[in-house]
Design an enzyme around this catalytic site. Sequence first.
Site, PDB file in Angstrom:
ATOM      1  N   HIS A 215      12.651  11.664  -5.376  1.00  0.00           N
ATOM      2  CA  HIS A 215      11.183  11.709  -5.353  1.00  0.00           C
ATOM      3  C   HIS A 215      10.709  13.070  -5.886  1.00  0.00           C
ATOM      4  O   HIS A 215      11.395  14.073  -5.717  1.00  0.00           O
ATOM      5  CB  HIS A 215      10.718  11.503  -3.900  1.00  0.00           C
ATOM      6  CG  HIS A 215       9.246  11.413  -3.749  1.00  0.00           C
ATOM      7  ND1 HIS A 215       8.439  12.528  -3.696  1.00  0.00           N
ATOM      8  CD2 HIS A 215       8.428  10.337  -3.665  1.00  0.00           C
ATOM      9  CE1 HIS A 215       7.179  12.126  -3.576  1.00  0.00           C
ATOM     10  NE2 HIS A 215       7.141  10.808  -3.548  1.00  0.00           N
ATOM     11  N   ASP A 335       2.853   4.144  -3.395  1.00  0.00           N
ATOM     12  CA  ASP A 335       2.754   5.581  -3.174  1.00  0.00           C
ATOM     13  C   ASP A 335       1.636   5.887  -2.164  1.00  0.00           C
ATOM     14  O   ASP A 335       0.959   6.915  -2.258  1.00  0.00           O
ATOM     15  CB  ASP A 335       2.532   6.359  -4.481  1.00  0.00           C
ATOM     16  CG  ASP A 335       3.135   7.759  -4.440  1.00  0.00           C
ATOM     17  OD1 ASP A 335       3.696   8.136  -3.393  1.00  0.00           O
ATOM     18  OD2 ASP A 335       3.038   8.481  -5.441  1.00  0.00           O
TER      19      ASP A 335
HETATM   20 MN    MN Z   1       5.385   9.465  -3.604  1.00  0.00          MN
END
Ligand code: MN
Length: 375
Positions: A215, A335
């Site tokens: 990430h 997200d």
């Molecule tokens: Mn993220």
Amino acid sequence: MDTDRRTVLGAGAALAVAAATGARGAQPVARAAPRNYRRIATEEAWAIPEQREAIAAIARSTWNNLDVRNLRGGSSGAAGGPMGATLSALGRRMLDVDGERLELMDRDGVAMHLLSLTSPGVQLFAAATAVSMAKLANDRMAEVIARHPTRYGGLASFAPQDPAAAVKEMERAVRELKLNGFIVNSHTNNEYLDQEKYWPILEAAEALDSALYIHPRSPADTMAAPFSDYNMHAAIWGFQAETGTHAMRIILSGVLDRFPRLKIVLGHMGESIPYNLWRADHWYHYRRGIQQSSLQPSDVFKRNFLITTSGVEDTRVLDYCLKWLGPDRIMWAIDYPYEESAPATRFMNEAPIPDADKEKIFHLNAERLFRLPAA
Ligand code: MN
């Protein structure tokens, strides 16, 4: 809370069709409710209060690297970032797993969130703190999943600052806590996972047959200067530059010759890697004698990597990534809470791709890769 949303949506869609066809015997209207996909979102952030507190303490310090500036609330360092001194709306959403998050999932027909501790996870902390924070976060994650087994899965944190402890925690997280994979937030103290001291982490992920999600975080100190203006250190540019660089180091180092079965996941439609694969292959062959990897970059990418759609709602990019990777190596993500649930859901509902591909991207690939429940 755990009502089978698909049943509800299915009944609603059937009623809509009946209403449209019943009265005048007309054909079903084109504007039917979105098809009733099972939806699993695979890059969904959460925080625990202890992580928040520890990061807030760092934010109050004189440390001013790009991540700390970001966490304070943008490059200006103003308050109001997700982990800033005051609990912002974003910060509240990050801590929540029992309230609004489930309501939004129900509203949008999202079956599951695959949770991960928000970036940069434990990677700003001193090694001992990072090791204990990762354990705590993983324990909490397992509790959340036990409370809502049909709604959440989770990626385990570990502390790369102490590779031996990281491996122990990775083993515990999968074997005891039954978590679904791992997350790392790009560099650790300006170092990358291709370096030999981190190989045990790659080896453990492969041996545990558990994917490693790389990430974003802000660019490392070692390349920070050009990212220090115009908010460039964050999602607008810096995150993909940092994370794409990390992925290319892993690809070009040849380290995946050692771990050919390791599965690495990149968010944000591959952090720009797919766009550059042709050129990378082209120069790999020109410079074959000095390249480390036995395979050209695109072959490593297609063998070891999967991508998610997090934060990119652009059908042109989806189409391009499908051409490189095919429908088996792309997964849907929101997200959340950095991005909103509804537009991310609408994007994939309406994507002009075959339904069979959409089923893979919405849930089948995630179920297989992360060992998530199939219904
Ligand atoms: Mn993220």
